[in-house]
Design a protein around this motif. Structure first.
Motif, mmCIF file in Angstrom:
data_model
loop_
_atom_site.group_PDB
_atom_site.id
_atom_site.type_symbol
_atom_site.label_atom_id
_atom_site.label_comp_id
_atom_site.label_asym_id
_atom_site.label_seq_id
_atom_site.Cartn_x
_atom_site.Cartn_y
_atom_site.Cartn_z
ATOM 1 N N LEU A 1 20.760 -24.472 -52.498
ATOM 2 C CA LEU A 1 19.928 -25.672 -52.494
ATOM 3 C C LEU A 1 18.536 -25.256 -52.937
ATOM 4 C CD1 LEU A 1 19.182 -28.628 -51.679
ATOM 5 C CD2 LEU A 1 18.669 -27.715 -49.402
ATOM 6 N N GLU A 2 18.023 -25.902 -53.960
ATOM 7 C CA GLU A 2 16.667 -25.629 -54.430
ATOM 8 C C GLU A 2 15.788 -26.839 -54.144
ATOM 9 O OE1 GLU A 2 15.512 -23.920 -58.537
ATOM 10 O OE2 GLU A 2 15.042 -26.065 -58.651
ATOM 11 N N THR A 3 14.690 -26.610 -53.437
ATOM 12 C CA THR A 3 13.702 -27.666 -53.224
ATOM 13 C C THR A 3 12.420 -27.256 -53.932
ATOM 14 O OG1 THR A 3 12.658 -26.804 -51.199
ATOM 15 C CG2 THR A 3 14.707 -28.032 -50.937
ATOM 16 N N THR A 4 11.824 -28.190 -54.628
ATOM 17 C CA THR A 4 10.584 -27.922 -55.363
ATOM 18 C C THR A 4 9.502 -28.875 -54.898
ATOM 19 O OG1 THR A 4 11.803 -27.187 -57.323
ATOM 20 C CG2 THR A 4 9.504 -27.810 -57.639
ATOM 21 N N THR B 1 5.924 -19.304 -54.647
ATOM 22 C CA THR B 1 4.798 -20.211 -54.866
ATOM 23 C C THR B 1 4.083 -19.786 -56.133
ATOM 24 O OG1 THR B 1 4.478 -20.723 -52.520
ATOM 25 C CG2 THR B 1 2.594 -21.033 -53.970
ATOM 26 N N TRP B 2 4.039 -20.710 -57.088
ATOM 27 C CA TRP B 2 3.372 -20.468 -58.373
ATOM 28 C C TRP B 2 2.021 -21.177 -58.355
ATOM 29 C CZ3 TRP B 2 5.984 -17.471 -61.987
ATOM 30 C CH2 TRP B 2 7.351 -17.260 -61.744
ATOM 31 N N LEU B 3 0.969 -20.453 -58.719
ATOM 32 C CA LEU B 3 -0.390 -20.983 -58.673
ATOM 33 C C LEU B 3 -0.983 -20.997 -60.078
ATOM 34 C CD1 LEU B 3 -1.140 -18.947 -55.508
ATOM 35 C CD2 LEU B 3 -1.248 -21.435 -55.575
ATOM 36 N N SER B 4 -1.445 -22.172 -60.491
ATOM 37 C CA SER B 4 -1.919 -22.327 -61.865
ATOM 38 C C SER B 4 -3.141 -21.451 -62.134
ATOM 39 C CB SER B 4 -2.275 -23.790 -62.142
ATOM 40 O OG SER B 4 -3.504 -24.124 -61.514
ATOM 41 N N PRO B 5 -3.370 -21.065 -63.402
ATOM 42 C CA PRO B 5 -4.571 -20.293 -63.741
ATOM 43 C C PRO B 5 -5.851 -21.004 -63.308
ATOM 44 C CG PRO B 5 -3.016 -20.244 -65.560
ATOM 45 C CD PRO B 5 -2.467 -21.219 -64.565
ATOM 46 N N ASP B 6 -5.892 -22.332 -63.415
ATOM 47 C CA ASP B 6 -7.076 -23.082 -62.971
ATOM 48 C C ASP B 6 -7.283 -22.927 -61.464
ATOM 49 O OD1 ASP B 6 -7.523 -23.943 -65.528
ATOM 50 O OD2 ASP B 6 -6.593 -25.908 -65.250
ATOM 51 N N ALA B 7 -6.166 -22.914 -60.718
ATOM 52 C CA ALA B 7 -6.266 -22.761 -59.269
ATOM 53 C C ALA B 7 -6.844 -21.399 -58.910
ATOM 54 C CB ALA B 7 -4.894 -22.943 -58.629
ATOM 55 N N VAL B 8 -6.351 -20.351 -59.566
ATOM 56 C CA VAL B 8 -6.827 -18.992 -59.279
ATOM 57 C C VAL B 8 -8.294 -18.849 -59.661
ATOM 58 C CG1 VAL B 8 -6.511 -16.548 -59.801
ATOM 59 C CG2 VAL B 8 -4.513 -18.040 -59.566
ATOM 60 N N THR C 1 5.834 -24.855 -55.387
ATOM 61 C CA THR C 1 6.573 -24.006 -54.460
ATOM 62 C C THR C 1 8.057 -24.316 -54.588
ATOM 63 O OG1 THR C 1 4.751 -23.778 -52.886
ATOM 64 C CG2 THR C 1 6.968 -23.391 -52.045
ATOM 65 N N ILE C 2 8.834 -23.290 -54.925
ATOM 66 C CA ILE C 2 10.280 -23.437 -55.091
ATOM 67 C C ILE C 2 10.975 -22.648 -53.987
ATOM 68 C CG2 ILE C 2 12.248 -23.061 -56.615
ATOM 69 C CD1 ILE C 2 10.320 -23.250 -58.980
ATOM 70 N N ARG C 3 11.745 -23.356 -53.182
ATOM 71 C CA ARG C 3 12.470 -22.747 -52.057
ATOM 72 C C ARG C 3 13.958 -22.751 -52.388
ATOM 73 N NH1 ARG C 3 10.438 -25.628 -48.611
ATOM 74 N NH2 ARG C 3 9.027 -24.200 -47.551
ATOM 75 N N VAL C 4 14.609 -21.590 -52.264
ATOM 76 C CA VAL C 4 16.032 -21.459 -52.567
ATOM 77 C C VAL C 4 16.763 -21.051 -51.285
ATOM 78 C CG1 VAL C 4 17.757 -20.265 -53.960
ATOM 79 C CG2 VAL C 4 15.527 -20.805 -54.941
ATOM 80 N N ILE C 5 17.764 -21.860 -50.888
ATOM 81 C CA ILE C 5 18.497 -21.646 -49.637
ATOM 82 C C ILE C 5 19.992 -21.604 -49.937
ATOM 83 C CG2 ILE C 5 18.939 -22.544 -47.317
ATOM 84 C CD1 ILE C 5 16.343 -24.137 -47.524
ATOM 85 N N PRO C 6 20.727 -20.612 -49.436
ATOM 86 C CA PRO C 6 22.179 -20.594 -49.651
ATOM 87 C C PRO C 6 22.820 -21.892 -49.160
ATOM 88 C CG PRO C 6 21.446 -18.496 -48.763
ATOM 89 C CD PRO C 6 20.268 -19.416 -48.693
ATOM 90 N N GLY C 7 23.720 -22.435 -49.972
ATOM 91 C CA GLY C 7 24.306 -23.726 -49.659
ATOM 92 C C GLY C 7 25.138 -23.749 -48.403
ATOM 93 N N ASP C 8 25.663 -22.575 -47.968
ATOM 94 C CA ASP C 8 26.485 -22.564 -46.762
ATOM 95 C C ASP C 8 25.659 -22.388 -45.493
ATOM 96 O OD1 ASP C 8 25.717 -19.952 -47.169
ATOM 97 O OD2 ASP C 8 27.709 -19.081 -46.913
ATOM 98 N N ARG C 9 24.333 -22.406 -45.617
ATOM 99 C CA ARG C 9 23.491 -22.189 -44.443
ATOM 100 C C ARG C 9 22.637 -23.400 -44.080
ATOM 101 N NH1 ARG C 9 21.444 -16.032 -45.891
ATOM 102 N NH2 ARG C 9 23.544 -15.227 -46.302
ATOM 103 N N VAL C 10 22.823 -24.502 -44.785
ATOM 104 C CA VAL C 10 21.940 -25.634 -44.541
ATOM 105 C C VAL C 10 22.678 -26.942 -44.745
ATOM 106 C CG1 VAL C 10 21.125 -25.752 -46.925
ATOM 107 C CG2 VAL C 10 19.656 -26.582 -45.103
ATOM 108 N N GLU C 11 22.275 -27.946 -43.998
ATOM 109 C CA GLU C 11 22.739 -29.311 -44.230
ATOM 110 C C GLU C 11 21.540 -30.237 -44.080
ATOM 111 O OE1 GLU C 11 24.393 -30.360 -39.735
ATOM 112 O OE2 GLU C 11 25.783 -29.646 -41.265
#
Length: 271
Positions: free
Chosen positions: A218-221, A155-162, A236-246
């Motif tokens: 699989l990358e979801t953003t 999870t990346w939070l912008s400088p303005d958010a912080v 928020t960037i979520r990275v999941i191995p391709g053989d573990r999800v459908e």
């Protein structure tokens, strides 16, 4: 590589694959050391290397420095029914569509951490920052209890958010997490947009997820936009191995696809 050696490494890969599947080499064990094994079999070590590389491409083993080729746990494939509804749990805060089931316990692998680091281009672009700008990143690796790492979440939070909600930079932002703190600071209601893509992992991602670099992910953003400024404040960037999800979703009929089909009137013919 000659045709003969190609046949040999494929045969060896088949034999080793069978031994992994029947438990001769259980998860966590290590395949024989390459050069020792090649002498034992009376074949060239590059032939053994090619067989090991094939098993790594299949996700059966992972090469770990100073350990060798380690046999991996069989992947548990989980279905994500992709909805578009964000719900709220009084204890956890916002809940996004995911692969978890209600009340299913999840665990954290390693120690979650936060650090200001150079942001990737896709994140700096969202925040309107110069390439390589430093941004606060909160990182964690999680999975259902008892399973190998399932997802790497940044999870990346912008400088303005912080600046507007400084508690989001703390180890524990409080009930509801960083999203509640952002909305309390005037950014709510946050709106989100999600995108997907398939790509290859980098070496750090593969290490944290305990997979080979040859396994696609699989990358979801999810980009959260502030109601106060109209600009993205968290990615928020979520990275999941391709053989573990459908991914799964229910298809719906549009107005033009209703059944029964309305009868088509024959065209009028001239008298």
């Amino acid at each position: 590589m000659t045709e003969s050696s190609s046949i040999k490494w494929r045969q060896l890969a088949n034999e080793l694959r069978a031994k992994i599947q029947d438990g001769t080499y259980p998860p966590g064990s290590t395949l024989p050391q390459l050069k020792t094994y090649s002498r034992e079999l009376g074949i060239h070590h590059e032939t053994v290397r090619a067989a090991y590389k094939e098993l790594e491409r299949e996700g059966l083993v992972r090469t770990i420095q100073r350990k060798g080729s380690v046999v991996l746990e069989p992947p548990v494939r989980r279905r994500i029914t992709r909805g578009v509804t964000v719900t709220r749990d009084p204890a956890r805060g916002y809940v996004f569509p995911a692969a978890s089931r209600p009340d299913e316990p999840w665990q954290v692998h390693g120690q979650p951490f936060r650090k200001v680091v150079p942001a990737p281009a896709e994140v700096s672009d969202q925040f309107g920052l110069d390439p390589g700008s430093e941004v606060l990143r909160r990182r964690r690796v999680t999975s259902p209890a008892g399973e190998p790492p399932f997802q790497l979440v940044d999870t990346w939070l912008s400088p303005d958010a912080v600046q507007s909600a400084p508690r989001i930079a703390e180890p524990s932002p409080g009930p509801g997490g960083y999203l509640d703190r952002l909305e309390e600071a005037g950014h709510g209601p946050i709106e989100w947009e999600e995108t997907f893509r398939i790509r290859m992992p980098d070496r750090e991602e593969a290490k944290l997820l305990e997979i080979a670099v040859s396994i696609p992910v699989l990358e979801t953003t999810i980009v959260g936009t502030s109601a106060l400024t109209g600009k993205p404040i968290e990615v928020t960037i979520r990275v999941i191995p391709g053989d573990r999800v459908e991914l799964a979703g229910k298809l719906q009929r549009g107005d033009s696809a209703q059944w029964p089909v309305d009868p088509v009137e024959p065209p009028e013919t001239a008298a």
